[in-house]
Design a protein around this motif. Structure first.
Motif, PDB file in Angstrom:
ATOM      1  N   LEU A 221     -74.125  18.586 -69.483  1.00 57.73           N
ATOM      2  CA  LEU A 221     -74.365  17.137 -69.404  1.00 57.73           C
ATOM      3  C   LEU A 221     -75.794  16.863 -68.974  1.00 57.73           C
ATOM      4  O   LEU A 221     -76.473  15.988 -69.530  1.00 57.73           O
ATOM      5  CB  LEU A 221     -73.387  16.486 -68.424  1.00 57.73           C
ATOM      6  CG  LEU A 221     -71.888  16.611 -68.718  1.00 57.73           C
ATOM      7  CD1 LEU A 221     -71.091  15.787 -67.714  1.00 57.73           C
ATOM      8  CD2 LEU A 221     -71.573  16.169 -70.141  1.00 57.73           C
TER       9      LEU A 221
ATOM     10  N   ARG B 293     -71.345  12.589 -73.940  1.00 52.87           N
ATOM     11  CA  ARG B 293     -71.875  13.370 -72.816  1.00 52.87           C
ATOM     12  C   ARG B 293     -72.692  12.484 -71.874  1.00 52.87           C
ATOM     13  O   ARG B 293     -72.562  12.588 -70.651  1.00 52.87           O
ATOM     14  CB  ARG B 293     -72.757  14.505 -73.339  1.00 52.87           C
ATOM     15  CG  ARG B 293     -71.996  15.679 -73.901  1.00 52.87           C
ATOM     16  CD  ARG B 293     -72.931  16.839 -74.165  1.00 52.87           C
ATOM     17  NE  ARG B 293     -72.232  17.997 -74.704  1.00 52.87           N
ATOM     18  CZ  ARG B 293     -72.809  19.173 -74.925  1.00 52.87           C
ATOM     19  NH1 ARG B 293     -74.091  19.346 -74.657  1.00 52.87           N
ATOM     20  NH2 ARG B 293     -72.101  20.186 -75.402  1.00 52.87           N
TER      21      ARG B 293
ATOM     22  N   LYS C 176     -70.413  10.239 -69.936  1.00 55.38           N
ATOM     23  CA  LYS C 176     -69.686  10.991 -68.911  1.00 55.38           C
ATOM     24  C   LYS C 176     -70.577  11.268 -67.709  1.00 55.38           C
ATOM     25  O   LYS C 176     -70.145  11.160 -66.543  1.00 55.38           O
ATOM     26  CB  LYS C 176     -69.168  12.299 -69.496  1.00 55.38           C
ATOM     27  CG  LYS C 176     -68.269  13.082 -68.557  1.00 55.38           C
ATOM     28  CD  LYS C 176     -67.697  14.307 -69.263  1.00 55.38           C
ATOM     29  CE  LYS C 176     -66.771  15.089 -68.323  1.00 55.38           C
ATOM     30  NZ  LYS C 176     -66.206  16.289 -68.993  1.00 55.38           N
ATOM     31  N   LEU C 177     -71.828  11.610 -67.986  1.00 54.31           N
ATOM     32  CA  LEU C 177     -72.775  11.862 -66.896  1.00 54.31           C
ATOM     33  C   LEU C 177     -73.000  10.591 -66.081  1.00 54.31           C
ATOM     34  O   LEU C 177     -72.988  10.629 -64.838  1.00 54.31           O
ATOM     35  CB  LEU C 177     -74.104  12.378 -67.463  1.00 54.31           C
ATOM     36  CG  LEU C 177     -75.224  12.626 -66.446  1.00 54.31           C
ATOM     37  CD1 LEU C 177     -74.815  13.695 -65.438  1.00 54.31           C
ATOM     38  CD2 LEU C 177     -76.518  13.027 -67.164  1.00 54.31           C
TER      39      LEU C 177
END
Length: 298
Positions: free
Chosen positions: A9, A39, A42-43
């Motif tokens: 990530l 990604r 999500k980070l």
């Protein structure tokens, strides 16, 4: 670093921050854009921060994103370096020497020294980096290269230097140019002739050196065209758009479409120095300097 955050990530965010373009970033990472978007999302969710502002036209870093990028870019770079170092050990390589060089060292000085170094110390891995003189000074200061071939002189308390060559400067002209009728060419003979020089981004050091030595003779450089590569410079000269000035070591590589004559004057010379950090006392640097100076003393 939050232990729940995967390394992939962070790496994905670093690439996007460098490119500021999801398509190019996805290509670099060998991912679909949709997977890359997930990604990044999500980070951001893990951090509780918005790192990027994205519109249909552009991608920009938020202030938090800029801070996170600065702190983690070095981490990723060092991690990649550690992987490369481990691979070299696995391949039986016991060290790594990073050499910077510019165009005037590319034909003889650097290749001869690298060839002998490789024969004598085959266990040391060598990487070569084509960088302008100014870029090499920065790379040496930031420990991105270990040793560099620079246009001299270069005097700085943090660096050792050794002079490798001091060679004549040659005027390079189209065929049948009026200057070729002169038995000897002096600096003042170039006054009034349009010059074709390397651009200021990649050739700043050499241009500065030329301006300095010509000004001592009262000759102002009349720059008609600029180019970034030797091929382009010589092509423009051959087309009759002007003349240029090159060091002797490159004269034999310019082809048959141009002609050359030496400029007769004691200070009209091009100097190449080898430079390395005083604090860099590695055995491979010492060995390379020894080989380079031995070659030039013959």
């Amino acid at each position: 670093m939050n232990n729940d955050i995967g390394f992939d990530l962070i790496r994905s965010f670093i690439v996007v921050a460098e490119e500021l373009n999801f398509r190019r970033s996805a290509e670099r990472l060998n991912l679909d854009q949709s997977a890359l978007t997930r990604r990044i999302q999500k980070l951001e969710q893990h951090l509780g921060l918005r790192l990027l502002e994205r519109t249909t036209r552009e991608v920009t870093l938020t202030p938090a994103g800029e801070s996170y990028f600065r702190d983690n870019a070095m981490l990723i770079a060092r991690h990649d370096e550690s992987i490369a170092a481990a691979r070299r050990v696995a391949q039986g390589k016991e060290g790594h020497l990073r050499i910077g060089y510019m165009a005037f060292a590319a034909t003889e000085l650097m290749p001869r020294a690298v060839a002998r170094f490789h024969r004598q110390v085959p266990e040391i891995d060598v990487s070569l980096h084509y960088i302008s003189t100014q870029g090499q000074k920065l790379a040496l200061a930031h420990d991105e290269i270990d040793i560099g071939y620079l246009i001299g002189p270069f005097d700085h308390p943090d660096f050792h230097t050794v002079l490798l060559s001091s060679e004549l400067l040659y005027v390079v002209t189209p065929r049948n140019h009026p200057l070729l009728r002169k038995y000897t060419i002096e600096p003042r003979d170039l006054a009034g002739h349009p010059l074709i020089l390397g651009d200021r981004r990649d050739w700043a050091e050499y241009r500065g050196r030329l301006s300095e030595i010509f000004s001592t003779e009262g000759v102002l450089l009349d720059v008609a065209f600029e180019a970034s590569t030797t091929l382009a410079l010589i092509g423009l000269v051959a087309a009759g758009l002007g003349i240029t000035v090159y060091p002797e070591s490159l004269v034999g590589f310019l082809g048959k479409s141009v002609e050359t004559r030496p400029i007769i004057h004691p200070v009209f010379r091009s100097r190449t120095v080898l430079a390395w950090k005083r604090s860099n006392r590695s055995a491979q640097v010492r060995k390379f300097v020894e080989i380079s100076t031995q070659l030039q003393s013959r």
